[in-house]
Design a protein around this motif. Structure first.
Motif, PDB file in Angstrom:
ATOM      1  N   GLN A 112     134.338 -61.953 -30.259  1.00  0.00           N
ATOM      2  CA  GLN A 112     135.788 -61.877 -30.480  1.00  0.00           C
ATOM      3  C   GLN A 112     136.280 -60.490 -30.072  1.00  0.00           C
ATOM      4  N   VAL A 113     137.218 -60.469 -29.158  1.00  0.00           N
ATOM      5  CA  VAL A 113     137.763 -59.219 -28.625  1.00  0.00           C
ATOM      6  C   VAL A 113     139.161 -59.006 -29.193  1.00  0.00           C
ATOM      7  N   PRO A 114     139.448 -57.843 -29.785  1.00  0.00           N
ATOM      8  CA  PRO A 114     140.809 -57.556 -30.252  1.00  0.00           C
ATOM      9  C   PRO A 114     141.815 -57.781 -29.127  1.00  0.00           C
ATOM     10  N   ARG A 115     142.840 -58.531 -29.427  1.00  0.00           N
ATOM     11  CA  ARG A 115     143.769 -59.010 -28.394  1.00  0.00           C
ATOM     12  C   ARG A 115     144.942 -58.067 -28.220  1.00  0.00           C
ATOM     13  N   ILE A 116     145.329 -57.839 -26.973  1.00  0.00           N
ATOM     14  CA  ILE A 116     146.517 -57.036 -26.667  1.00  0.00           C
ATOM     15  C   ILE A 116     147.759 -57.872 -26.933  1.00  0.00           C
ATOM     16  N   VAL A 117     148.657 -57.320 -27.729  1.00  0.00           N
ATOM     17  CA  VAL A 117     149.915 -57.990 -28.038  1.00  0.00           C
ATOM     18  C   VAL A 117     150.998 -57.613 -27.031  1.00  0.00           C
ATOM     19  N   ARG A 118     151.054 -56.320 -26.731  1.00  0.00           N
ATOM     20  CA  ARG A 118     152.116 -55.844 -25.829  1.00  0.00           C
ATOM     21  C   ARG A 118     151.729 -54.475 -25.295  1.00  0.00           C
ATOM     22  N   VAL A 119     152.192 -54.169 -24.085  1.00  0.00           N
ATOM     23  CA  VAL A 119     151.983 -52.853 -23.484  1.00  0.00           C
ATOM     24  C   VAL A 119     153.332 -52.296 -23.089  1.00  0.00           C
ATOM     25  N   THR A 120     153.590 -51.058 -23.460  1.00  0.00           N
ATOM     26  CA  THR A 120     154.778 -50.350 -23.003  1.00  0.00           C
ATOM     27  C   THR A 120     154.334 -49.068 -22.305  1.00  0.00           C
ATOM     28  N   ALA A 121     155.120 -48.629 -21.346  1.00  0.00           N
ATOM     29  CA  ALA A 121     154.798 -47.416 -20.588  1.00  0.00           C
ATOM     30  C   ALA A 121     156.097 -46.667 -20.339  1.00  0.00           C
ATOM     31  N   ALA A 122     156.565 -45.984 -21.372  1.00  0.00           N
ATOM     32  CA  ALA A 122     157.858 -45.312 -21.277  1.00  0.00           C
ATOM     33  C   ALA A 122     157.843 -44.148 -20.301  1.00  0.00           C
ATOM     34  N   SER A 123     156.668 -43.581 -20.052  1.00  0.00           N
ATOM     35  CA  SER A 123     156.576 -42.452 -19.132  1.00  0.00           C
ATOM     36  C   SER A 123     155.388 -42.663 -18.205  1.00  0.00           C
ATOM     37  N   PRO A 124     155.326 -41.929 -17.100  1.00  0.00           N
ATOM     38  CA  PRO A 124     154.209 -42.115 -16.171  1.00  0.00           C
ATOM     39  C   PRO A 124     152.864 -41.739 -16.766  1.00  0.00           C
ATOM     40  N   SER A 125     152.846 -40.910 -17.773  1.00  0.00           N
ATOM     41  CA  SER A 125     151.579 -40.380 -18.268  1.00  0.00           C
ATOM     42  C   SER A 125     151.119 -40.985 -19.583  1.00  0.00           C
ATOM     43  N   ILE A 126     151.949 -41.802 -20.239  1.00  0.00           N
ATOM     44  CA  ILE A 126     151.591 -42.323 -21.559  1.00  0.00           C
ATOM     45  C   ILE A 126     151.847 -43.827 -21.631  1.00  0.00           C
ATOM     46  N   ASP A 127     150.835 -44.562 -22.093  1.00  0.00           N
ATOM     47  CA  ASP A 127     150.966 -45.994 -22.374  1.00  0.00           C
ATOM     48  C   ASP A 127     150.796 -46.215 -23.875  1.00  0.00           C
ATOM     49  N   THR A 128     151.467 -47.226 -24.399  1.00  0.00           N
ATOM     50  CA  THR A 128     151.276 -47.648 -25.782  1.00  0.00           C
ATOM     51  C   THR A 128     150.818 -49.097 -25.773  1.00  0.00           C
ATOM     52  N   ILE A 129     149.611 -49.348 -26.299  1.00  0.00           N
ATOM     53  CA  ILE A 129     149.022 -50.679 -26.303  1.00  0.00           C
ATOM     54  C   ILE A 129     149.008 -51.189 -27.740  1.00  0.00           C
ATOM     55  N   MET A 130     149.765 -52.229 -28.004  1.00  0.00           N
ATOM     56  CA  MET A 130     149.741 -52.867 -29.320  1.00  0.00           C
ATOM     57  C   MET A 130     148.573 -53.843 -29.355  1.00  0.00           C
ATOM     58  N   VAL A 131     147.683 -53.679 -30.338  1.00  0.00           N
ATOM     59  CA  VAL A 131     146.448 -54.456 -30.403  1.00  0.00           C
ATOM     60  C   VAL A 131     146.362 -55.164 -31.755  1.00  0.00           C
ATOM     61  N   ARG A 132     146.035 -56.447 -31.720  1.00  0.00           N
ATOM     62  CA  ARG A 132     145.787 -57.203 -32.952  1.00  0.00           C
ATOM     63  C   ARG A 132     144.299 -57.139 -33.271  1.00  0.00           C
ATOM     64  N   LEU A 133     143.989 -56.604 -34.440  1.00  0.00           N
ATOM     65  CA  LEU A 133     142.600 -56.434 -34.840  1.00  0.00           C
ATOM     66  C   LEU A 133     141.959 -57.771 -35.185  1.00  0.00           C
ATOM     67  N   ASN A 134     140.650 -57.820 -34.997  1.00  0.00           N
ATOM     68  CA  ASN A 134     139.890 -58.971 -35.481  1.00  0.00           C
ATOM     69  C   ASN A 134     139.795 -58.925 -37.002  1.00  0.00           C
ATOM     70  N   ARG A 135     139.602 -60.054 -37.592  1.00  0.00           N
ATOM     71  CA  ARG A 135     139.423 -60.089 -39.040  1.00  0.00           C
ATOM     72  C   ARG A 135     138.181 -59.268 -39.414  1.00  0.00           C
TER      73      ARG A 135
END
Length: 456
Positions: A112-135
């Motif tokens: 079971q791999v923690p699933r990516i919910v959403r990715v945002t990249a407000a700037s060229p150098s920084i990404d924010t990855i929303m991840v749903r944890l496994n139980r």
């Protein structure tokens, strides 16, 4: 339940993927349907011309108005590319496997791999990855593996933020957009006509564009630990306003709670200057009194807003180490200072009075009037909580990793601001001014003219 010896059928996995990513199904399907309908209704040449017009319009937007394109379209396009090229499927699973961030169902032996919910990249150098944890997983597990994740993602660093139960955000700093060498100070403008008080140039953004800040009608709050480069926030606005300082269209009062060590070299630039607590209270009170006089003058003239001139100059109060005035002084005097500052900051916009405060510790206990500042800059700070205290709630989650900025000359003056008309943090770096640069500034502003007021 017996263990499964076969993987789930590909058609069922495809259905699950489509449910989780409806946009990746509906958007291409909708575009294909619209294209087919256009060809059937308008004919291939007309439909092709319309598609070409849309593409040409986007290209024109990209080339003709970079500011709006970079603010509206580019973050979405960047996030889409990162989500489906960098953090996609098997590659994402391999990264988490190598970093020991997967789990195995003990009944079925299914990985079971923690699933990516959403990715945002407000700037060229920084990404924010929303991840749903496994139980059974906790954010602490990811925090302990953050360094390994950074290496696996080929990033400078990875920060882990708790979002809600079972969901975390991985803030991935992919690179440092600035060189280790400081950004040299800009040339001093020649005339007051070249100065725009609503867009003073203080440095560069991570996009390589000028970082400008509106000072007229605003109050500036700068926070950073010792060695973060706060002095740049003090001197850079003065350099940008130099011709107006010379012509008397801008007058600056200075409160230097470092016993005058920071500002002695530029003392002739200031209308009034104080270097201890008692004198500082007098300067702040005098600044407030001038504001009241200006309000009375504008009221008599029937004017709702001032125009910078020699008769009604734009007045700026700079307070270095503001916490010594608003948090660590004698209790009665601190209350008086807070009352004066609150009066100035709530009433100073129309008559042309602004406050610039610089602190190391931006807590409410230290700076009780923190929320009255309208422009914020967060340089390197010591704790995660300081980021949101300075820039606003949720800014660290959006990528403002000011607490991750190393201290030292290679990063001095680097920090984050919130972009105008958005809730997006942007990394910036202020110009560096050496002692010689400040001496040149003093020589340009003062020449041979006498100072307006002696040191308070």
């Amino acid at each position: 339940m017996p263990k499964a010896f076969r993987n789930q059928g590909i058609e069922f996995r495809a259905m699950k993927w489509a449910v989780r990513h409806p946009g990746m199904v509906s958007v291409p399907t909708g575009l294909a349907a619209a294209a087919a309908e256009g060809v059937m209704t308008l004919g291939a040449p007309t439909a092709g011309a319309l598609a070409g017009g849309v593409a040409l319009g986007l290209a024109g937007w990209y080339r003709g108005h970079p500011a709006s394109f970079d603010a509206v379209a580019l973050p979405r396009l960047r996030a889409f590319r990162r989500r489906w090229l960098t953090y996609v499927g098997r590659r994402w699973a391999d990264i988490l496997t190598d970093c020991e961030l997967i789990t195995v169902n003990r009944r079925t032996d299914q990985v079971q791999v923690p699933r990516i919910v959403r990715v945002t990249a407000a700037s060229p150098s920084i990404d924010t990855i929303m991840v749903r944890l496994n139980r059974g997983q906790t954010p602490t597990v990811f925090e302990e593996r953050a360094e390994a994740l950074a290496h696996a993602l080929r990033a400078e660093r990875v920060a882990v933020m708790r979002v809600r139960p079972q969901v975390i955000a991985l803030v991935v700093e992919r690179c440092n957009p600035f060189d280790s060498d400081p950004i040299p100070a800009i040339d001093i403008p020649h005339t007051s006509a070249e100065v725009d008080l609503s867009a003073l140039e203080l440095g560069d953004t991570e996009y390589g564009t000028p970082w400008t800040l509106p000072l007229v009608g605003n109050h500036l709050f700068g926070a950073g630990a010792t060695g973060s480069g706060k002095s740049a926030l003090l001197w850079d606005p003065l350099r940008a306003m130099a011709p107006m300082l010379r012509d008397g269209i801008v007058q600056v009062d200075m409160v230097d709670m470092k016993e005058g060590m920071e500002t002695e070299i530029g003392a002739p630039l200031f209308h009034r200057r104080a270097i201890d607590f008692a004198e500082s209270v007098e300067v702040i009170e005098g600044f407030r009194d001038e504001m009241k006089e200006r309000q009375a003058l504008l009221r008599e003239q029937g004017a709702r807003r001032f125009t910078p001139s020699v008769e009604t100059p734009f007045r700026v109060l700079q307070i270095d180490e503001m916490g010594m005035m608003t948090g660590f002084g004698p209790s009665k005097e601190v209350r008086d200072v807070l009352r004066l500052l609150a009066e100035i900051m709530t009433q100073g916009r129309a008559p042309g009075f602004a406050v610039c405060g610089y602190v190391q510790e931006p807590t409410k206990d230290t700076v009780g009037v923190r929320d009255l500042f309208t422009q914020r800059v967060c340089l390197s700070v010591t704790t995660q909580g300081h980021v949101d205290m300075v820039l606003g709630e949720g800014m660290r989650l959006r990528g403002a990793l000011a607490d991750e900025i190393p201290l030292g000359d290679d990063y001095a003056g680097t920090g984050f601001v919130v972009r105008a008309r958005s809730r997006t943090p942007q990394r910036v770096r202020a110009f560096y001014q050496s002692d010689d640069d400040i001496r040149d500034l003093v020589a340009f502003v003062t020449g041979d003219r006498p100072r307006l007021h002696a040191v308070a």
